[in-house]
Design a protein around this motif. Structure first.
Motif, mmCIF file in Angstrom:
data_model
loop_
_atom_site.group_PDB
_atom_site.id
_atom_site.type_symbol
_atom_site.label_atom_id
_atom_site.label_comp_id
_atom_site.label_asym_id
_atom_site.label_seq_id
_atom_site.Cartn_x
_atom_site.Cartn_y
_atom_site.Cartn_z
ATOM 1 N N THR A 1 0.842 -1.194 0.000
ATOM 2 C CA THR A 1 0.000 0.000 0.000
ATOM 3 C C THR A 1 0.876 1.243 0.000
ATOM 4 O O THR A 1 2.058 1.183 0.350
ATOM 5 C CB THR A 1 -0.929 0.033 1.231
ATOM 6 O OG1 THR A 1 -0.136 0.118 2.404
ATOM 7 C CG2 THR A 1 -1.828 -1.189 1.278
ATOM 8 N N THR B 1 -5.893 5.828 -0.930
ATOM 9 C CA THR B 1 -5.041 4.653 -0.768
ATOM 10 C C THR B 1 -4.715 4.055 -2.129
ATOM 11 O O THR B 1 -5.597 3.850 -2.955
ATOM 12 C CB THR B 1 -5.742 3.586 0.090
ATOM 13 O OG1 THR B 1 -6.077 4.154 1.350
ATOM 14 C CG2 THR B 1 -4.867 2.367 0.289
ATOM 15 N N VAL C 1 -3.129 0.678 -3.794
ATOM 16 C CA VAL C 1 -2.817 -0.715 -3.494
ATOM 17 C C VAL C 1 -2.210 -1.346 -4.742
ATOM 18 O O VAL C 1 -2.821 -1.340 -5.807
ATOM 19 C CB VAL C 1 -4.079 -1.504 -3.063
ATOM 20 C CG1 VAL C 1 -3.724 -2.941 -2.718
ATOM 21 C CG2 VAL C 1 -4.776 -0.825 -1.897
#
Length: 160
Positions: free
Chosen positions: A74, A120, A122
């Motif tokens: 991440t 975020t 990922v």
């Protein structure tokens, strides 16, 4: 295990390869939660015979020699990785080989989102890049990112 067809009309089928690598990245504001990332894979090729879905394992080979590596990372530095043999036939002789002909969800790991801002990112991958042997007979369906609590409820039969 899910022995039903993919949710997609077409999926990638790897007939014979030496180097296997699937990489991806998603970037969006996830609500604060703990998430599980999984790959959905299937050994064997689909076909229809007399209106029924059947799997052929003619080209399925090489997945029992070395494990594939699953990874996630991440943008805030969380990492997870694991390895799996996709075709562990030696271990399944007593019970039949349950991995062939079924969609298997391979859990890569979990990550925590504390706040939806900043967004975020990922990154995820699955690979088996040892070129000492060929591999084949693998269908790649999808990658799941779902809240871990939801995955647990579904696994326990609380959600359909």
């Amino acid at each position: 295990l899910s022995c039903f067809a993919s949710r997609f009309h077409t999926v990638a089928f790897l007939q014979q390869i030496w180097w296997f690598e699937v990489d991806g990245v998603v970037k969006f504001p996830l609500p604060a939660d703990i998430y599980t990332l999984s790959f959905r894979l299937h050994l064997g090729r689909f076909s229809k015979r007399l209106g029924r879905r059947v799997s052929s394992f003619e080209h399925t080979h090489g997945w029992d020699i070395k494990p594939v590596t699953f990874e996630l990372s991440t943008s805030d530095g969380q990492l997870a990785s694991c390895e799996h043999y996709l075709d562990d036939t030696e271990q399944d002789y007593d019970n039949g080989n349950h991995k062939r002909g079924c969609w298997i969800d391979y859990k890569v790991g979990e990550f925590i989102v504390n706040d939806s801002e900043p967004v975020t990112e990922v990154r995820f991958s699955v690979k088996q890049i040892d070129c000492t042997h060929s591999k084949g007979g693998l269908c790649v369906d999808s990658v799941f990112i779902i809240p871990t609590d939801l995955k647990e409820h579904k696994r326990k039969g609380m959600l359909k």
